[in-house]
Motif scaffolding. Structure first.
Motif, PDB file in Angstrom:
ATOM      1  N   LEU A 243      58.201  43.020  80.198  1.00  9.40           N
ATOM      2  CA  LEU A 243      58.400  43.176  78.762  1.00  9.40           C
ATOM      3  C   LEU A 243      57.676  44.401  78.229  1.00  9.40           C
ATOM      4  N   THR A 244      56.601  44.815  78.860  1.00 10.70           N
ATOM      5  CA  THR A 244      55.871  46.009  78.422  1.00 10.70           C
ATOM      6  C   THR A 244      56.743  47.260  78.571  1.00 10.70           C
ATOM      7  N   ARG A 245      57.433  47.368  79.707  1.00 10.67           N
ATOM      8  CA  ARG A 245      58.297  48.525  79.905  1.00 10.67           C
ATOM      9  C   ARG A 245      59.471  48.518  78.927  1.00 10.67           C
ATOM     10  N   LEU A 246      60.016  47.334  78.639  1.00  7.34           N
ATOM     11  CA  LEU A 246      61.115  47.248  77.680  1.00  7.34           C
ATOM     12  C   LEU A 246      60.676  47.719  76.298  1.00  7.34           C
ATOM     13  N   VAL A 247      59.461  47.351  75.903  1.00 10.45           N
ATOM     14  CA  VAL A 247      58.946  47.780  74.603  1.00 10.45           C
ATOM     15  C   VAL A 247      58.786  49.294  74.560  1.00 10.45           C
ATOM     16  N   LEU A 248      58.268  49.885  75.635  1.00 11.46           N
ATOM     17  CA  LEU A 248      58.094  51.339  75.683  1.00 11.46           C
ATOM     18  C   LEU A 248      59.441  52.050  75.592  1.00 11.46           C
ATOM     19  N   ASP A 249      60.443  51.583  76.337  1.00 11.47           N
ATOM     20  CA  ASP A 249      61.759  52.219  76.311  1.00 11.47           C
ATOM     21  C   ASP A 249      62.412  52.083  74.935  1.00 11.47           C
ATOM     22  N   ALA A 250      62.320  50.880  74.333  1.00  7.33           N
ATOM     23  CA  ALA A 250      62.950  50.667  73.036  1.00  7.33           C
ATOM     24  C   ALA A 250      62.286  51.514  71.959  1.00  7.33           C
ATOM     25  N   LEU A 251      60.953  51.645  72.020  1.00  5.27           N
ATOM     26  CA  LEU A 251      60.267  52.450  71.012  1.00  5.27           C
ATOM     27  C   LEU A 251      60.587  53.930  71.191  1.00  5.27           C
ATOM     28  N   THR A 252      60.755  54.366  72.441  1.00  6.07           N
ATOM     29  CA  THR A 252      61.143  55.766  72.671  1.00  6.07           C
ATOM     30  C   THR A 252      62.513  56.052  72.051  1.00  6.07           C
ATOM     31  N   ASP A 253      63.469  55.137  72.234  1.00  4.99           N
ATOM     32  CA  ASP A 253      64.794  55.314  71.636  1.00  4.99           C
ATOM     33  C   ASP A 253      64.711  55.290  70.112  1.00  4.99           C
ATOM     34  N   ALA A 254      63.866  54.409  69.553  1.00  7.46           N
ATOM     35  CA  ALA A 254      63.749  54.311  68.101  1.00  7.46           C
ATOM     36  C   ALA A 254      63.154  55.593  67.520  1.00  7.46           C
ATOM     37  N   ARG A 255      62.189  56.193  68.199  1.00  7.23           N
ATOM     38  CA  ARG A 255      61.604  57.449  67.720  1.00  7.23           C
ATOM     39  C   ARG A 255      62.630  58.582  67.726  1.00  7.23           C
ATOM     40  N   ALA A 256      63.528  58.540  68.706  1.00  8.93           N
ATOM     41  CA  ALA A 256      64.541  59.600  68.779  1.00  8.93           C
ATOM     42  C   ALA A 256      65.548  59.479  67.646  1.00  8.93           C
ATOM     43  N   THR A 257      65.925  58.251  67.293  1.00 10.23           N
ATOM     44  CA  THR A 257      66.933  58.060  66.245  1.00 10.23           C
ATOM     45  C   THR A 257      66.325  57.958  64.856  1.00 10.23           C
ATOM     46  N   GLY A 258      65.054  57.598  64.762  1.00 10.06           N
ATOM     47  CA  GLY A 258      64.416  57.454  63.453  1.00 10.06           C
ATOM     48  C   GLY A 258      63.181  58.328  63.347  1.00 10.06           C
ATOM     49  N   SER A 259      63.407  59.639  63.413  1.00 11.21           N
ATOM     50  CA  SER A 259      62.264  60.557  63.373  1.00 11.21           C
ATOM     51  C   SER A 259      61.571  60.570  62.018  1.00 11.21           C
ATOM     52  N   GLY A 260      62.244  60.086  60.983  1.00  8.13           N
ATOM     53  CA  GLY A 260      61.620  60.076  59.667  1.00  8.13           C
ATOM     54  C   GLY A 260      60.630  58.943  59.477  1.00  8.13           C
ATOM     55  N   HIS A 261      60.536  57.993  60.419  1.00  8.75           N
ATOM     56  CA  HIS A 261      59.595  56.877  60.329  1.00  8.75           C
ATOM     57  C   HIS A 261      58.371  57.155  61.206  1.00  8.75           C
ATOM     58  N   ARG A 262      57.308  56.449  60.910  1.00  6.49           N
ATOM     59  CA  ARG A 262      56.093  56.532  61.721  1.00  6.49           C
ATOM     60  C   ARG A 262      56.054  55.305  62.648  1.00  6.49           C
TER      61      ARG A 262
ATOM     62  N   HIS B 162      66.311  43.532  76.052  1.00  4.15           N
ATOM     63  CA  HIS B 162      66.295  44.903  75.536  1.00  4.15           C
ATOM     64  C   HIS B 162      67.125  44.995  74.257  1.00  4.15           C
ATOM     65  N   GLN B 163      68.214  44.234  74.205  1.00  6.53           N
ATOM     66  CA  GLN B 163      69.037  44.207  72.998  1.00  6.53           C
ATOM     67  C   GLN B 163      68.272  43.591  71.829  1.00  6.53           C
ATOM     68  N   VAL B 164      67.447  42.592  72.084  1.00  8.77           N
ATOM     69  CA  VAL B 164      66.606  42.001  71.029  1.00  8.77           C
ATOM     70  C   VAL B 164      65.666  43.054  70.449  1.00  8.77           C
ATOM     71  N   LEU B 165      64.969  43.787  71.331  1.00 12.91           N
ATOM     72  CA  LEU B 165      64.042  44.812  70.864  1.00 12.91           C
ATOM     73  C   LEU B 165      64.782  45.906  70.098  1.00 12.91           C
ATOM     74  N   ALA B 166      65.915  46.340  70.629  1.00 16.43           N
ATOM     75  CA  ALA B 166      66.663  47.400  69.961  1.00 16.43           C
ATOM     76  C   ALA B 166      67.135  46.961  68.587  1.00 16.43           C
ATOM     77  N   ASN B 167      67.587  45.721  68.452  1.00 16.68           N
ATOM     78  CA  ASN B 167      68.067  45.241  67.155  1.00 16.68           C
ATOM     79  C   ASN B 167      66.936  45.128  66.146  1.00 16.68           C
ATOM     80  N   LEU B 168      65.763  44.657  66.575  1.00 16.47           N
ATOM     81  CA  LEU B 168      64.631  44.541  65.656  1.00 16.47           C
ATOM     82  C   LEU B 168      64.171  45.916  65.170  1.00 16.47           C
ATOM     83  N   LEU B 169      64.085  46.875  66.082  1.00 14.91           N
ATOM     84  CA  LEU B 169      63.654  48.207  65.676  1.00 14.91           C
ATOM     85  C   LEU B 169      64.726  48.899  64.838  1.00 14.91           C
ATOM     86  N   SER B 170      65.985  48.690  65.171  1.00 10.03           N
ATOM     87  CA  SER B 170      67.062  49.259  64.372  1.00 10.03           C
ATOM     88  C   SER B 170      67.067  48.654  62.977  1.00 10.03           C
TER      89      SER B 170
END
Length: 480
Positions: free
Chosen positions: A337-356, A376-384
């Motif tokens: 789950l740690t790696r999934l969180v890192l990957d999902a946050l990396t994708d979120a930073r790429a698509t949401g550069s205006g957020h911190r 991974h879909q759960v993490l992506a949906n929450l961050l999205s």
């Protein structure tokens, strides 16, 4: 001190039966004691009347021969009195002589001032009166006028009467106590037997209350045994069984409707995947045409491609929800789950550069058992969800921790929060913060419902706490 009250109907009925019997026993016992006391006292008054004032007359003529009216013997009145007989002579309200007959002879009595006052208060009406003398206990006294204008008082002790009454009270207490004990035990058994059908109804109701009635197919327990329909308990059992029949019919119809709707959603989603993909393919192919294309046509083709892509994602989400509702098993394997969180946050930073974006992870990797793709879909949906529904500059913090048995993932943002009117149904399908038909974010309202369905399929839970300036989604999963 507060007296505890019985809570069960059985205890109340038994207690009521015992209380009613106790009141009846007390009434009967009290009436018997009062009747016996009155009867014995009247007999004592008759003895006083028969005895007359012969003993008191002997005190009046103390020192002189006293002639018996019956046999002419001197001092006969004194000798014929029973042991304990009391006599007194009063002149002008003052006691001049007072004596009591004992087995050894006549004895003078030393009276206190209070005793003298009680004797002086006895009316000379020829009737018996109860008097308590400190030197002689309770006595039944009779006062009459003497020949010399004095008052002669004769008395007999009340001790035999009180002894008999006390004996009756003791016997009645023992008998009534035994009767109450026997009645309590027998009454409890009888009430238990009489309420046995009601206990069966309560047991059936308890089993029904423990069933998961919210969704799915529900098998209700057997009906409660019905007793005599003419009794109140039988009427309750019959009404309860009829209610269970109505509930079972309603649940069966609801389950059938859910199955039809689930099957329709799955079939429709499956059938729509091919035409949606075909529309998207033709739009993309038209955009690749080398010849000149008017700008309006190009714009239309781009919109067709974009909307078909969005529709395809929606169809995939609906198909996933339909499969999860049908109970389709997910993959079960160790997931980092740690790696999934890192990957999902990396994708979120790429698509949401205006957020911190901030990350809080434990030192050791956190592993759970489940479906890696769906988690991974759960993490992506929450961050999205945090990116789409908060303004630029919002800080989003993703934290992961574990206590050894449960992994806890939180996604927190300091945005405006979820509107109050949609918080209760935030995990329902097609729920969006924007109630309008056109959402500026382009979302269909299925992201959080997929989160809840996937987490539930993994045996976990997801909750949300939201307010102005703070929204936190918490996902709990069992550690692998």
């Amino acid at each position: 001190m507060r007296i505890p009250r019985p809570h069960t109907l059985r205890a109340r009925l038994t207690l009521g039966l015992v209380v009613l019997l106790a009141v009846s026993c007390a009434a009967v016992g009290g009436a018997a004691v009062l009747g016996l006391r009155g009867f014995l006292t009247s007999r004592l008054d008759e003895q006083l009347t028969e005895a007359g004032n012969r003993f008191a007359v002997s005190l009046e003529h103390k020192g002189e021969p006293v002639k018996d009216d019956h046999d002419g013997d001197e001092h006969g009145d004194t000798r014929r009195q029973s042991t304990g007989t009391f006599g007194a002579r009063l002149v002008d309200g003052t006691v001049t002589n007072a004596a009591v007959v004992r087995s050894t002879g006549t004895l003078n009595v030393d009276l206190t001032a209070a005793d003298r006052a009680r004797l002086a208060a006895i009316p000379a009406d020829g009737r018996g009166h109860s008097v308590d003398l400190s030197a002689l206990d309770d006595y039944r006294m009779l006062a009459s006028r003497g020949l010399d204008g004095d008052v002669l008082v004769t008395g007999l002790p009340l001790e035999p009467v009180e002894a008999i009454v006390h004996r009756l009270v003791l016997v009645a207490g023992i008998v009534f106590g035994a009767a109450l004990t026997a009645t309590g035990v027998a009454g409890a058994l009888w009430v238990r037997w009489a309420l046995r059908p009601l206990s069966r109804v309560a047991a059936t109701a308890t089993r029904v209350s423990e069933l998961p009635l919210a969704s799915g197919e529900v098998a209700l327990p057997p009906r409660a045994p019905e007793s005599d329909p003419r009794s109140e308990v039988g009427q309750v059992a019959g009404a309860f069984n009829r209610m269970l029949g109505h509930v079972e019919d309603a649940l069966t119809k609801r389950h059938a409707s859910e199955e039809r709707l689930r099957s329709f959603a799955a079939d429709a989603s499956h059938e729509l995947r091919t035409p949606v993909a075909s529309v998207r393919g033709h739009a993309e192919l038209a955009l690749l045409h080398p010849g000149p294309v008017p700008p309006e046509v190009t714009r239309a083709l781009e919109r067709i491609a974009a909307e078909s892509t969005r529709m395809g994602a929606m169809v995939d989400d609906l198909l996933l929800l339909a499969r999860l509702d049908a109970g389709r098993p997910l993959e079960s394997a160790p997931v980092d789950l740690t790696r999934l969180v890192l990957d999902a946050l990396t994708d979120a930073r790429a698509t949401g550069s205006g957020h911190r974006w901030e990350l809080d992870l434990p030192e050791d990797p956190v592993t759970v058992t489940g479906d890696e793709h769906r988690l991974h879909q759960v993490l992506a949906n929450l961050l999205s969800n945090a990116r789409l529904h908060t303004p630029a500059g919002t800080k989003v913090t993703v934290a992961l921790e574990t206590d050894g048995s449960t992994a806890t993932l939180t996604v927190h943002d300091d945005g405006p929060g979820i509107p109050v009117d949609i918080r209760p149904g935030v995990f329902e399908r097609f729920t969006r913060a924007d109630r309008s038909t056109k959402s500026p974010t382009g979302g269909a309202g299925l992201g959080l419902s997929i989160v809840a369905a996937v987490v539930e399929a993994h045996g976990g839970e997801v909750t949300v706490e939201s307010g102005p300036g703070s929204t936190t989604f918490t996902v709990r999963l069992r550690n692998g």
